[in-house]
Structures are given as structure tokens and as C-alpha cells.
Scaffold this motif. Structure first.
Motif, PDB file in Angstrom:
ATOM      1  N   MET A  55       0.809  -1.233   0.000  1.00 22.24           N
ATOM      2  CA  MET A  55       0.000   0.000   0.000  1.00 22.24           C
ATOM      3  C   MET A  55       0.836   1.274   0.000  1.00 22.24           C
ATOM      4  SD  MET A  55      -3.247  -0.279  -0.278  1.00 22.24           S
ATOM      5  CE  MET A  55      -3.855   1.215   0.462  1.00 22.24           C
ATOM      6  N   MET A  56       2.093   1.172   0.458  1.00 20.94           N
ATOM      7  CA  MET A  56       2.949   2.371   0.462  1.00 20.94           C
ATOM      8  C   MET A  56       3.156   2.914  -0.964  1.00 20.94           C
ATOM      9  SD  MET A  56       6.767   0.839   0.957  1.00 20.94           S
ATOM     10  CE  MET A  56       6.640  -0.622   1.937  1.00 20.94           C
ATOM     11  N   THR A  57       2.908   2.075  -1.938  1.00 21.43           N
ATOM     12  CA  THR A  57       3.144   2.473  -3.334  1.00 21.43           C
ATOM     13  C   THR A  57       2.126   3.508  -3.832  1.00 21.43           C
ATOM     14  OG1 THR A  57       3.838   0.183  -3.573  1.00 21.43           O
ATOM     15  CG2 THR A  57       3.781   1.453  -5.573  1.00 21.43           C
ATOM     16  N   VAL A  58       0.985   3.620  -3.159  1.00 22.31           N
ATOM     17  CA  VAL A  58      -0.014   4.613  -3.611  1.00 22.31           C
ATOM     18  C   VAL A  58       0.603   6.017  -3.554  1.00 22.31           C
ATOM     19  CG1 VAL A  58      -2.278   5.644  -3.180  1.00 22.31           C
ATOM     20  CG2 VAL A  58      -1.945   3.176  -2.837  1.00 22.31           C
ATOM     21  N   GLU A  59       1.191   6.360  -2.411  1.00 26.29           N
ATOM     22  CA  GLU A  59       1.796   7.690  -2.254  1.00 26.29           C
ATOM     23  C   GLU A  59       2.961   7.865  -3.240  1.00 26.29           C
ATOM     24  OE1 GLU A  59       0.718   5.927   0.360  1.00 26.29           O
ATOM     25  OE2 GLU A  59      -0.234   7.291   1.801  1.00 26.29           O
ATOM     26  N   TRP A  60       3.739   6.795  -3.404  1.00 23.24           N
ATOM     27  CA  TRP A  60       4.889   6.861  -4.328  1.00 23.24           C
ATOM     28  C   TRP A  60       4.405   7.151  -5.759  1.00 23.24           C
ATOM     29  CZ3 TRP A  60       6.353   4.186  -8.707  1.00 23.24           C
ATOM     30  CH2 TRP A  60       7.680   4.357  -9.118  1.00 23.24           C
ATOM     31  N   SER A  61       3.381   6.447  -6.172  1.00 25.14           N
ATOM     32  CA  SER A  61       2.876   6.630  -7.541  1.00 25.14           C
ATOM     33  C   SER A  61       2.305   8.038  -7.736  1.00 25.14           C
ATOM     34  CB  SER A  61       1.789   5.594  -7.854  1.00 25.14           C
ATOM     35  OG  SER A  61       2.366   4.330  -7.962  1.00 25.14           O
ATOM     36  N   TYR A  89      -1.803  -2.738  -3.156  1.00 21.65           N
ATOM     37  CA  TYR A  89      -1.695  -1.564  -4.027  1.00 21.65           C
ATOM     38  C   TYR A  89      -2.569  -1.670  -5.279  1.00 21.65           C
ATOM     39  CZ  TYR A  89       0.235   1.532  -7.574  1.00 21.65           C
ATOM     40  OH  TYR A  89       0.356   2.458  -8.567  1.00 21.65           O
ATOM     41  N   GLU A  90      -2.405  -2.771  -6.008  1.00 19.85           N
ATOM     42  CA  GLU A  90      -3.099  -2.865  -7.298  1.00 19.85           C
ATOM     43  C   GLU A  90      -4.615  -2.808  -7.122  1.00 19.85           C
ATOM     44  OE1 GLU A  90      -1.429  -3.339 -10.322  1.00 19.85           O
ATOM     45  OE2 GLU A  90       0.511  -3.363  -9.328  1.00 19.85           O
ATOM     46  N   ASN A  91      -5.090  -3.511  -6.090  1.00 20.93           N
ATOM     47  CA  ASN A  91      -6.537  -3.552  -5.851  1.00 20.93           C
ATOM     48  C   ASN A  91      -7.079  -2.158  -5.597  1.00 20.93           C
ATOM     49  OD1 ASN A  91      -6.093  -6.312  -5.775  1.00 20.93           O
ATOM     50  ND2 ASN A  91      -5.973  -6.385  -3.560  1.00 20.93           N
ATOM     51  N   VAL A  92      -6.367  -1.432  -4.745  1.00 23.27           N
ATOM     52  CA  VAL A  92      -6.858  -0.129  -4.301  1.00 23.27           C
ATOM     53  C   VAL A  92      -6.809   0.898  -5.439  1.00 23.27           C
ATOM     54  CG1 VAL A  92      -6.268   1.795  -2.758  1.00 23.27           C
ATOM     55  CG2 VAL A  92      -6.374  -0.547  -1.888  1.00 23.27           C
ATOM     56  N   VAL A  93      -5.769   0.842  -6.218  1.00 25.83           N
ATOM     57  CA  VAL A  93      -5.645   1.813  -7.308  1.00 25.83           C
ATOM     58  C   VAL A  93      -6.679   1.526  -8.405  1.00 25.83           C
ATOM     59  CG1 VAL A  93      -4.119   2.617  -9.142  1.00 25.83           C
ATOM     60  CG2 VAL A  93      -3.249   2.308  -6.817  1.00 25.83           C
ATOM     61  N   MET A  94      -6.798   0.260  -8.758  1.00 24.32           N
ATOM     62  CA  MET A  94      -7.692  -0.052  -9.879  1.00 24.32           C
ATOM     63  C   MET A  94      -9.162   0.134  -9.501  1.00 24.32           C
ATOM     64  SD  MET A  94      -5.566  -0.474 -12.151  1.00 24.32           S
ATOM     65  CE  MET A  94      -6.760  -0.739 -13.456  1.00 24.32           C
ATOM     66  N   LEU A  95      -9.480  -0.108  -8.212  1.00 27.36           N
ATOM     67  CA  LEU A  95     -10.868   0.076  -7.788  1.00 27.36           C
ATOM     68  C   LEU A  95     -11.032   1.408  -7.048  1.00 27.36           C
ATOM     69  CD1 LEU A  95     -11.523  -3.603  -6.622  1.00 27.36           C
ATOM     70  CD2 LEU A  95     -12.289  -2.512  -8.739  1.00 27.36           C
ATOM     71  N   GLY A  96      -9.987   2.238  -7.099  1.00 26.77           N
ATOM     72  CA  GLY A  96     -10.022   3.566  -6.472  1.00 26.77           C
ATOM     73  C   GLY A  96      -9.785   4.646  -7.517  1.00 26.77           C
ATOM     74  N   SER A  98      -1.792  -3.202 -15.707  1.00 30.40           N
ATOM     75  CA  SER A  98      -1.762  -3.097 -14.242  1.00 30.40           C
ATOM     76  C   SER A  98      -1.681  -1.634 -13.801  1.00 30.40           C
ATOM     77  CB  SER A  98      -0.569  -3.821 -13.632  1.00 30.40           C
ATOM     78  OG  SER A  98      -0.340  -5.068 -14.184  1.00 30.40           O
ATOM     79  N   ALA A  99      -1.477  -1.435 -12.496  1.00 28.97           N
ATOM     80  CA  ALA A  99      -1.728  -0.111 -11.905  1.00 28.97           C
ATOM     81  C   ALA A  99      -0.552   0.878 -11.965  1.00 28.97           C
ATOM     82  CB  ALA A  99      -2.200  -0.302 -10.474  1.00 28.97           C
TER      83      ALA A  99
END
Ligand code: PTT
Ligand code: SF4
Length: 610
Positions: free
Chosen positions: A242-248, A308-315, A416-417
Motif C-alpha cells: 500500500m505504500m506504493t499509492v503515495e509513491w505513484s 496496491y493494485e486492488n486499491v488503485v484499480m478500484l479507487g 496493471s496499476a
């Protein structure tokens, strides 16, 4: 032979027959395990042009020589088949007790053939194989069905199963287990559903025997200890991927509203720190002390495991900025057994199509309730959901109006995300991946962002290939989790030591890279054989949106990929791989990799250059 059990279990569902087959040590050394075994079996045994949802397709569950030993993060397997989504080679890597139990039952792989007459649960207990009536669990979601089966076969049993998505042949249905582990993005769940197979249950009772038991035991404990002493271990346990959300978000690569932007206004609300505030526990795969599954409660009050992938793709990709709502959508995907990446991609596409008036249904960005209902419609193939269940490439073909330019896939597998408007290296990684646009083979983006994202030079090509060797090759053949290496810096040489203790073989990196290249080329041969003379280098080009529509927000406002430079980079990649200008392996390349028989076969379908 040590390390490998030396046996496959072949199941024929038509005939309700099971046979244990022995294989040679040379097969192990050439293909190692996991993806290597799977692609070799599918190459050898599938008829050309076989319908992926027919009796003639085969579903392979394959482990590696380290699977099931008490070694860090070794409880994973590969599930593979010809993909109904892409028509090419498809697989996924899933953490599951089945991986461990299959090996303890005495098999390195299970090959499932044919179609059962009625819904079936396959029960393997060491040498015993039963074809059980599956009607009580058919139609149940994956959580209910697993609970039911676990009640019958005990907490230690390995269970891999499908939800209603797989039963209804949704082209991006995956296989799921343990309330939050999932794998097989390119429709491996649909292949299982087409075989009327609801679940595979495996219970094994033998201990695996390594070549050097004492060395194995010591290395195992040292390895687990080493993982825990790494400086980033504690933060990893807090946030996992999940830390990757902020990084992305920081680097403008966070897919937003069907990959039209790389930043999202509400990124913070769906990021790692927001997740920490609502997190209740960690879950993970067997044999792992890094347990990275972040369990939270969604707005539906149900538990959901966030990555990460779940949250980004469904967020962000569908314009939704409420983490508890994202968690509820993720839970729905797990219950139905739908791949979250393809699902979020298809939903984002439908939202854009609705906005542009290409479909009559109103599907709005960030609308939670209607999106949740649409997920159900996809899984059960109702109304618009039925069309979306075919995947984004197929929907774009139906809708026309240039919608293929913003249908975000490569070779039919949804991206992918990571947005690639500003990262040509990652675009190359997606486009040349073994299964279509998945990040797993080469997550080059973190290196690219650090070292300079603008370039299309040979250093990027080399980096993509180096990563493909390690990730697509070594990790997918060993089937062990790659996250200890990537995320906490667990050194790669540990795996050579583990392999020595398990197999007794003195393998070095050159040996492993040779296997990786062999497997990568065989996978490419599989795709090319299916396409024949229709194969072109266009198959390795990412979606038009990244070349044609610049992003309009963030520090890279105005950026997009350059098509001419991308093509040059792709040709450099082919050259380095020993492939011709079409992206087809040359005869000489296949010969060096000891794939002469593959060259002979392939030549019947397409002209091979020397
Ligand atoms: C993987 C892909 C990923 S990659 C994620 S989150 W990731 C999505 N997870 C899904 C999910 O969950 N539920 C669902 N219904 N669909 C999902 N689809 C998506 O599938 C996963 C971890 C993760 S979390 C990653 S990166 C690493 N992947 C590995 C890999 O591919 N190979 C390897 N040797 N080690 C890996 N370690 C990590 O495993 P696919 P898992 Mg996965 C809920 O399946 O098809 O390969 O696509 O298996 O056991 O859940 O672990 O930010
Ligand atoms: Fe599974 Fe995460 Fe452990 Fe990898 S690090 S084995 S994905 S729990």
C-alpha cells in the motif's frame, strides 16, 4: 532426485481418472518448476488453436523446488493455461496452502484435463484422488464455499477455488483462496469454471526431503531471521504494497480515470497511511513472516485485504476516493473471484464510454453503489455486465468509435496499476511481458523514475531484460515470493544456497538465467505459434492513449510517449533478445537455448529467420 518430488498428477475430468507420472531429472534442470513446467507442458500438449474454454485446454498448478520447505515466503504456486482473455499463454502466482500440500502429497504439479459432467470438487489426499459432487458449493461465493470445504477437510487442507465469476466464464476470473489471496489474471478462474471444477482440495502427509537436511534447517531459520533484521521490515509490516499509492502519486504514475491522468485529487485518502488508520490485522501466504495482506473493514462491514493494485484499480482508476468503499468493492471482487486489475480497468473503460455516450447505461466516475451493482452484473453476466465480462479489448471492438485507442490493454490483458505517459521503460515492460500487460515480469518503473524517465535508450532495454530474467524467469520458476528481495532487500544469493540445500545442485546465476531465457523464449513461441503469420511487432506496442493524449495535471502536464522512439526501443529489445524485427525468436537463439525441437515445430506455422 532431491528438491523435486519428480512426479506430476494428471487428472482427467471426463474419465474421472487420475494418474501419477514420473519425470526425468533433465526436465527439472531445463525448466526448474512453476512457470517453466507449465509452459513446457502446455507447449507440448495443447493442440494449436484450442478453444481455451473447451475440454482440450489444460489447467496446470505447478510449484517449484523450494515450495513447501520452511524457507522465507515459499508457499506459492503458478496456475496456468491457454488464456480465454488473450488467446495466448496465461498464468498467475498465488500464495496458497495448496502449494505446500501438493508437494507434501508428492507432486510438483497437477495437470487438469477435460470437463467434468457436473460441478465437481477434486480431493487429493496423497495417493488417493476423489471426484466429489460439487453441487452444494457451486453457486456460492468463494468465501462461503471455502468455509464449507474447510469445515469438511480441516484447517490444514489446501483449498483453491473459484467464485461465481469463474463459474460464469468471466474472461478475467481468477482463482482465489484464504480470503484474500488470488491469482491467474488472464482468466485462469474461467478455465477452471469451464471444466466444472469448483475447487481443488489437497492434503499431503509426507515430509519433503532435501538433499542436505541440516543445511536446509539452518538456512531456513537464518533466512527468516535475516528478513526480520532488514531496516524496512517494520514499515513493510505496517503497509505492505500500500505504500506504493503515495509513491505513484508523487511520481505522476497513479492510474486515474481510465489512465487519462497520473495523479488523483484524493490519493491521500486511499493511500498507505489512510489504510493504517483503519487496519485491523495482517494476513499472508503460508511460510511467510512478511505477511503483507492488510485487513480492513469496508463500508459493507466485511473484512477486505488491501494491496496496491486492488486499491488503485478500484479507487483512483475509477475516480473513487473513499477507502472503505474501495475495500467493499475489493471484497466483492474476491467473493466473485474476479481479477481486481482487469475489473478496475473494465469499469474505468465503461465509465469513460458512458461519459462519451457510447453506451446507453449511466456509469459514473466514483459512484460506489452503482459500481458495486455492476460488479455483480459482470460476475453473473447480466445486462451491460455480460459485455464487460469479455474484457476491455472485446468491449472496444464492439463499441467501435476509436474506443480501442483508450482501451487499456496489451495483447488483450488489461494494464496493471502504473500509468506510462511518462515512463517508456515501463511501457516496454508491459508490452513484452509473458502474459500481456502485467507488471510482474519487470517492475522497471521504480528504477526508471530514479535514473531518468525521459530516455528510450539501450540501458532501459537492458534493465527490462535483466528484470525479466529474475522476475519472469527465476522467481516464477521457483514460484517463491519475490517481495522479500524487492521490498526488504533480502539478498538474491540466498536463493542459490536454498537451491543447493534442497536439490544438492551447485547452480550459479548463469545456470538460472539460461533457464529463465529458455522459459521466456518458449512462452514467446507459444504466443507466436497461436498467431502464426498474423504475428507482428504491433503485439508489443502499448495502448494508443499513452502516445496520443498527454496528461493534463501534475508536474508532468503535457507529457506523452513518443511512438517513433518507442519503436526504436522495441527493435533494440528484440535484437538483444535474439529475436527478428517481428519479435519472433531466431532459429539460432532457440538452438543456443536447447529449444531446437521448438524451432522445428514453430517453423510449421511461421517462417523463422536464422
Ligand atoms: C497479481 C495481481 C496483483 S499483483 C494484485 S495485488 W500486487 C491483485 N490481487 C488481487 C486480489 O487480492 N484479489 C482479486 N480478486 N484479484 C486480484 N488481482 C491482482 O492480482 C499477491 C502478492 C502481490 S500483491 C504481488 S504484487 C506479488 N506478486 C508476485 C508474483 O507475481 N510472483 C511472485 N513470485 N511473487 C509475488 N509476490 C507478490 O504476491 P497474479 P497473492 Mg497474485 C486479494 O496473481 O495473477 O499473478 O496477479 O497472489 O498470493 O494474492 O499475493 O500489489
Ligand atoms: Fe505472500 Fe506477502 Fe508474504 Fe509475499 S510477502 S509471501 S505476497 S504474504
Amino acid at each position: 532426485m532431491y528438491g523435486w518430488t519428480g512426479r506430476f498428477l494428471r487428472i482427467n475430468l471426463n474419465k474421472r481418472k487420475a494418474v501419477a507420472e514420473k519425470f526425468e531429472a533433465s526436465f527439472c534442470r531445463s525448466f526448474l518448476g512453476g512457470r517453466g513446467f507449465a509452459v513446457k507442458i502446455l507447449w507440448d500438449e495443447l493442440k494449436l488453436g484450442v478453444d481455451p474454454l473447451s475440454s482440450d485446454n489444460k489447467l496446470v498448478f505447478a510449484a517449484g523446488p523450494l515450495t513447501g520447505f520452511a524457507l522465507p515466503s515459499s508457499g506459492k504456486l503458478v496456475v496456468a493455461a491457454k488464456s480465454p482473455l488473450t488467446g495466448g499463454y496465461g498464468d498467475g502466482n498465488v500464495g496458497s496452502h495448496v502449494a505446500v500440500q501438493m508437494r507434501k502429497a508428492g507432486y510438483d504439479a497437477v495437470i487438469v484435463e477435460g470437463i467434468a459432467e457436473a460441478p465437481t470438487v477434486l480431493l487429493v489426499e496423497d495417493e488417493s484422488v476423489e471426484f466429489l459432487d460439487g453441487k452444494d458449493v457451486w453457486g456460492l461465493n468463494s468465501f462461503e464455499a471455502e468455509k464449507n470445504l474447510r469445515g469438511l477437510y480441516g484447517p490444514a487442507s489446501g483449498i483453491l477455488l473459484i467464485g461465481q465469476g469463474g463459474e460464469n466464464l468471466v474472461k478475467f476470473a481468477n482463482v482465489v483462496c484464504q480470503e484474500g489471496r488470488a491469482g491467474g489474471r488472464p482468466g485462469m478462474g474461467a478455465v477452471m469454471g469451464s471444466k466444472n471444477l469448483k475447487a481443488v482440495v489437497i492434503v499431503g502427509s509426507s515430509d519433503l526431503s532435501p538433499a542436505y537436511p541440516k543445511e536446509m534447517q539452518e538456512l531456513g531459520s537464518d533466512g527468516y531471521r535475516e528478513v526480520m533484521t532488514k531496516p524496512s521490515f517494520a514499515f513493510w509490516k505496517r503497509q505492505g504494497t500500500m505504500m506504493t499509492v503515495e509513491w505513484s502519486q508523487e511520481h505522476s504514475v497513479l492510474p486515474t480515470c481510465n489512465y487519462s491522468e497520473g495523479v488523483f485529487d484524493k490519493a491521500e485518502a486511499i493511500g498507505g497511511f489512510a489504510m493504517e488508520k483503519i487496519k485491523t490485522s495482517n494476513r499472508g501466504c503460508p511460510m511467510c513472516n512478511m505477511t503483507c495482506g492488510n485487513v480492513v473493514r469496508g463500508c459493507d462491514k466485511k473484512e477486505s485485504e488491501l494491496d496496491y493494485e486492488n486499491v488503485v484499480m478500484l479507487g483512483s482508476n475509477i475516480g473513487l476516493g473513499d477507502l472503505r468503499q474501495v475495500a467493499a468493492l475489493n471484497r466483492a471482487a474476491d467473493e466473485f473471484g474476479l481479477d481486481t486489475i482487469s475489473l478496475g480497468n473494465v469499469l474505468g473503460f465503461a465509465m469513460e464510454a458512458s461519459e462519451k455516450g457510447l453506451i446507453k447505461e449511466k456509469v459514473s466516475w466514483g459512484a460506489f453503489k452503482s459500481t458495486k451493482a455492476l460488479i455483480g452484473d459482470i460476475a453473473l453476466r447480466r445486462g451491460l455486465g455480460d459485455m464487460l465480462a469479455e474484457g476491455v479489448q472485446s468491449v472496444a471492438e464492439k463499441l467501435g468509435h476509436d474506443s480501442n485507442r483508450w482501451a487499456m490493454h496489451v495483447k488483450g490483458l488489461e494494464v496493471s496499476a502504473y500509468d506510462c505517459h511518462t515512463t517508456p521503460g515501463m511501457a516496454l515492460a508491459y508490452s513484452t511481458s509473458s502474459i500481456g500487460a502485467h507488471h510482474k515480469d519487470a517492475w522497471v518503473i521504480s528504477w526508471e523514475v530514479k535514473t531518468g524517465r525521459e530516455g528510450y535508450g539501450v540501458e532501459k532495454v537492458n534493465k527490462v531484460i535483466d528484470l525479466q530474467r529474475l522476475r519472469a524467469g527465476v522467481f516464477e520458476c521457483l514460484t517463491v515470493c519475490r517481495l522479500p528481495w524487492i521490498e526488504v532487500g533480502f539478498e538474491l544469493d540466498w536463493y542459490l544456497r536454498f537451491l543447493h540445500a534442497a536439490t544438492g545442485l551447485e547452480l550459479n546465476w548463469n545456470n538460472l538465467y539460461a533457464v529463465a531465457d529458455r522459459v521466456f523464449n518458449l512462452t514467446r513461441a507459444f504466443w507466436v505459434r497461436e498467431s502464426g503469420e498474423n504475428w507482428t511487432s504491433e503485439m508489443d506496442v502499448p495502448p494508443a492513449r499513452w502516445f496520443e493524449e498527454p496528461i493534463t495535471k501534475g508536474r508532468f502536464k503535457g507529457a506523452k510517449l513518443d511512438r517513433g522512439k518507442y519503436r526504436e526501443m522495441l527493435q533494440a529489445y528484440y535484437m538483444r533478445r535474439g529475436w527478428d524485427e517481428r519479435g519472433i525468436p531466431r532459429k539460432s537463439t532457440l538452438k543456443v537455448l536447447r529449444l531446437d525441437d521448438v524451432a522445428k515445430q514453430l517453423q510449421k506455422h511461421v517462417k523463422l529467420l536464422d
